[in-house]
Design a protein around this motif. Sequence first.
Motif, PDB file in Angstrom:
ATOM      1  N   TRP A  45       2.811   0.623  -1.608  1.00 47.67           N
ATOM      2  CA  TRP A  45       3.355   0.385  -0.266  1.00 47.67           C
ATOM      3  C   TRP A  45       2.327   0.637   0.827  1.00 47.67           C
ATOM      4  O   TRP A  45       2.456   0.132   1.944  1.00 47.67           O
ATOM      5  CB  TRP A  45       4.577   1.274  -0.041  1.00 47.67           C
ATOM      6  CG  TRP A  45       4.263   2.737  -0.099  1.00 47.67           C
ATOM      7  CD1 TRP A  45       4.344   3.554  -1.182  1.00 47.67           C
ATOM      8  CD2 TRP A  45       3.803   3.558   0.981  1.00 47.67           C
ATOM      9  NE1 TRP A  45       3.960   4.831  -0.865  1.00 47.67           N
ATOM     10  CE2 TRP A  45       3.635   4.853   0.460  1.00 47.67           C
ATOM     11  CE3 TRP A  45       3.529   3.322   2.332  1.00 47.67           C
ATOM     12  CZ2 TRP A  45       3.172   5.910   1.235  1.00 47.67           C
ATOM     13  CZ3 TRP A  45       3.078   4.370   3.113  1.00 47.67           C
ATOM     14  CH2 TRP A  45       2.894   5.651   2.568  1.00 47.67           C
ATOM     15  N   ARG A  46       1.297   1.440   0.543  1.00 41.26           N
ATOM     16  CA  ARG A  46       0.350   1.845   1.593  1.00 41.26           C
ATOM     17  C   ARG A  46      -0.351   0.653   2.232  1.00 41.26           C
ATOM     18  O   ARG A  46      -0.559   0.613   3.445  1.00 41.26           O
ATOM     19  CB  ARG A  46      -0.697   2.809   1.021  1.00 41.26           C
ATOM     20  CG  ARG A  46      -0.110   4.099   0.481  1.00 41.26           C
ATOM     21  CD  ARG A  46      -1.196   4.981  -0.125  1.00 41.26           C
ATOM     22  NE  ARG A  46      -0.632   6.106  -0.835  1.00 41.26           N
ATOM     23  CZ  ARG A  46      -0.264   7.239  -0.271  1.00 41.26           C
ATOM     24  NH1 ARG A  46      -0.430   7.394   1.021  1.00 41.26           N
ATOM     25  NH2 ARG A  46       0.250   8.218  -0.978  1.00 41.26           N
ATOM     26  N   ASN A  47      -0.723  -0.318   1.405  1.00 41.22           N
ATOM     27  CA  ASN A  47      -1.435  -1.486   1.919  1.00 41.22           C
ATOM     28  C   ASN A  47      -0.496  -2.587   2.383  1.00 41.22           C
ATOM     29  O   ASN A  47      -0.914  -3.492   3.099  1.00 41.22           O
ATOM     30  CB  ASN A  47      -2.364  -2.048   0.841  1.00 41.22           C
ATOM     31  CG  ASN A  47      -3.462  -1.071   0.466  1.00 41.22           C
ATOM     32  OD1 ASN A  47      -3.949  -0.322   1.309  1.00 41.22           O
ATOM     33  ND2 ASN A  47      -3.842  -1.071  -0.807  1.00 41.22           N
ATOM     34  N   ILE A  48       0.769  -2.512   1.957  1.00 45.15           N
ATOM     35  CA  ILE A  48       1.706  -3.575   2.296  1.00 45.15           C
ATOM     36  C   ILE A  48       2.523  -3.221   3.533  1.00 45.15           C
ATOM     37  O   ILE A  48       2.605  -3.999   4.481  1.00 45.15           O
ATOM     38  CB  ILE A  48       2.646  -3.860   1.101  1.00 45.15           C
ATOM     39  CG1 ILE A  48       1.826  -4.230  -0.142  1.00 45.15           C
ATOM     40  CG2 ILE A  48       3.619  -4.979   1.443  1.00 45.15           C
ATOM     41  CD1 ILE A  48       2.647  -4.375  -1.397  1.00 45.15           C
ATOM     42  N   VAL A  49       3.136  -2.039   3.516  1.00 46.23           N
ATOM     43  CA  VAL A  49       3.982  -1.609   4.638  1.00 46.23           C
ATOM     44  C   VAL A  49       3.708  -0.135   4.956  1.00 46.23           C
ATOM     45  O   VAL A  49       4.535   0.735   4.702  1.00 46.23           O
ATOM     46  CB  VAL A  49       5.480  -1.814   4.319  1.00 46.23           C
ATOM     47  CG1 VAL A  49       5.880  -3.249   4.461  1.00 46.23           C
ATOM     48  CG2 VAL A  49       5.806  -1.309   2.911  1.00 46.23           C
ATOM     49  N   PRO A  50       2.545   0.176   5.501  1.00 44.86           N
ATOM     50  CA  PRO A  50       2.182   1.575   5.722  1.00 44.86           C
ATOM     51  C   PRO A  50       3.122   2.320   6.659  1.00 44.86           C
ATOM     52  O   PRO A  50       3.224   3.543   6.590  1.00 44.86           O
ATOM     53  CB  PRO A  50       0.767   1.476   6.321  1.00 44.86           C
ATOM     54  CG  PRO A  50       0.677   0.083   6.881  1.00 44.86           C
ATOM     55  CD  PRO A  50       1.499  -0.761   5.961  1.00 44.86           C
ATOM     56  N   GLY A  51       3.811   1.598   7.527  1.00 42.92           N
ATOM     57  CA  GLY A  51       4.703   2.269   8.470  1.00 42.92           C
ATOM     58  C   GLY A  51       6.132   2.421   7.999  1.00 42.92           C
ATOM     59  O   GLY A  51       6.970   2.991   8.706  1.00 42.92           O
TER      60      GLY A  51
END
Length: 217
Positions: free
Chosen positions: A93-99
């Motif tokens: 998820w860090r690179n896809i939707v970090p927020g």
Amino acid sequence: MLHGLILSAIHNHHNMAVIKAFVAKLLRDFSSRESTRRVLERAFETSLKVVKDSLEEYTSPDFRGDHNETKREWSEQASFTADLQRAFRDDAWRNIVPGFPAVMLRCTCKLANAVAAGTILAARQVRIKLVKEWLPVLLVCKDNVSPMLPSHKTLYLEMEETFLRIISTLPMSDAQVLLQQCLSFSTRNVEDCPHLITAFDTWFRRATQPPRMENLD
């Protein structure tokens, strides 16, 4: 075509397990791994947009609706919160939707604050479930979301304090169980967690008082 198959498997069939297994096999055997990766990311982003749009609508000042229904639904999300914990323990998820973790926690914090303040009146079981189901999500985010941005730290601290306020309204037996799960709120220095110390002091003070009927509402 691949994207359509994924969406069809997710949304349009009653026999979900069989269809998903069939589509998964097609994706595994597809010759272009790059194409597969792109369509999976596209399908994920499509589903995520629905979630984010719903969350943004909920956090908007223009949000309207039955608040009692809202807080009940948010407390009845055991499978969803379990999925969130698994997702946040992964690095994908860090690179896809970090927020995304921060968005989820802000929504939960807004509702929990309203419950803690009494703006939204919630029965005892709803308060218990709200803390029980969403406290582990907070703990996973604290352990796995890095680096610890100042805005994240403030959000975590606010949620910790809010959960502890809700716990303080519960019968002692329920509070005892939930407080033990809050031990990870503490940091290296005792001075960094006065809210946790206060919560335990409150519980022990109540424990020394004469027994009385617990509030079952």
